[in-house]
Design a protein around this motif. Structure first.
Motif, PDB file in Angstrom:
ATOM      1  N   HIS A 141      68.162  34.001  93.758  1.00 47.78           N
ATOM      2  CA  HIS A 141      67.545  35.315  93.616  1.00 47.78           C
ATOM      3  C   HIS A 141      68.600  36.373  93.308  1.00 47.78           C
ATOM      4  CE1 HIS A 141      64.479  33.051  95.847  1.00 47.78           C
ATOM      5  NE2 HIS A 141      63.632  33.836  95.218  1.00 47.78           N
ATOM      6  N   ASP A 142      68.126  37.600  93.153  1.00 49.89           N
ATOM      7  CA  ASP A 142      69.020  38.734  92.915  1.00 49.89           C
ATOM      8  C   ASP A 142      69.988  38.894  94.077  1.00 49.89           C
ATOM      9  OD1 ASP A 142      67.574  39.278  90.625  1.00 49.89           O
ATOM     10  OD2 ASP A 142      66.288  40.764  91.606  1.00 49.89           O
ATOM     11  N   ASP A 143      70.980  39.753  93.873  1.00 50.14           N
ATOM     12  CA  ASP A 143      71.938  40.042  94.937  1.00 50.14           C
ATOM     13  C   ASP A 143      71.276  40.677  96.146  1.00 50.14           C
ATOM     14  OD1 ASP A 143      73.975  39.004  93.449  1.00 50.14           O
ATOM     15  OD2 ASP A 143      74.842  40.924  92.885  1.00 50.14           O
ATOM     16  N   ASP A 144      70.291  41.503  95.908  1.00 44.27           N
ATOM     17  CA  ASP A 144      69.611  42.198  97.001  1.00 44.27           C
ATOM     18  C   ASP A 144      68.241  41.591  97.256  1.00 44.27           C
ATOM     19  OD1 ASP A 144      71.687  44.046  97.366  1.00 44.27           O
ATOM     20  OD2 ASP A 144      70.903  45.334  95.777  1.00 44.27           O
ATOM     21  N   ALA A 145      67.939  41.405  98.522  1.00 44.78           N
ATOM     22  CA  ALA A 145      66.614  40.916  98.896  1.00 44.78           C
ATOM     23  C   ALA A 145      65.595  42.035  98.665  1.00 44.78           C
ATOM     24  CB  ALA A 145      66.612  40.502 100.357  1.00 44.78           C
ATOM     25  N   PRO A 146      64.353  41.672  98.432  1.00 43.90           N
ATOM     26  CA  PRO A 146      63.348  42.698  98.171  1.00 43.90           C
ATOM     27  C   PRO A 146      62.977  43.480  99.423  1.00 43.90           C
ATOM     28  CG  PRO A 146      62.315  40.549  98.290  1.00 43.90           C
ATOM     29  CD  PRO A 146      63.801  40.324  98.368  1.00 43.90           C
ATOM     30  N   ASN A 147      62.676  44.731  99.227  1.00 43.14           N
ATOM     31  CA  ASN A 147      62.105  45.551 100.290  1.00 43.14           C
ATOM     32  C   ASN A 147      60.602  45.308 100.304  1.00 43.14           C
ATOM     33  OD1 ASN A 147      64.511  46.857 101.010  1.00 43.14           O
ATOM     34  ND2 ASN A 147      64.261  48.322  99.345  1.00 43.14           N
ATOM     35  N   ALA A 148      59.985  45.450 101.443  1.00 43.27           N
ATOM     36  CA  ALA A 148      58.547  45.220 101.560  1.00 43.27           C
ATOM     37  C   ALA A 148      57.747  46.170 100.664  1.00 43.27           C
ATOM     38  CB  ALA A 148      58.104  45.369 103.010  1.00 43.27           C
TER      39      ALA A 148
END
Length: 89
Positions: A37-44
């Motif tokens: 996945h991307d470097d940053d996890a998704p925010n809700a």
């Protein structure tokens, strides 16, 4: 455990908790990258991410945090027992 030891353990426990949170965050970031996945996890509230991705990220983050916290708490308690001969409550 004596009252004095309990009071003395509080700042140690707090510092261990902060360290565990930082470690868990770093481990989660690496695990999220490792899954492709991307470097940053998704925010809700990220409108561009789907429910599945958001819930998987939350579950992974929660699992990593719980394991790291348990390991650090247990290690800290074992260290206190070695130093004082008493298990912290």
């Amino acid at each position: 455990m004596s009252k004095l030891n309990k009071i003395a353990y509080r700042p140690v426990g707090l510092l261990l908790g902060i360290g565990a949170g930082a470690l868990a965050g770093a481990l989660f970031k690496q695990a999220w990258k490792w899954t492709g996945h991307d470097d940053d996890a998704p925010n809700a509230t990220d409108e561009d991410r789907g429910w599945t991705e958001i819930l998987v990220a939350a579950a992974l983050q929660g699992a990593i945090f719980a394991v790291v916290k348990a390991a650090v708490d247990r290690g800290g308690a074992a260290g206190v027992r070695k130093l004082t001969g008493e298990w912290p409550d």
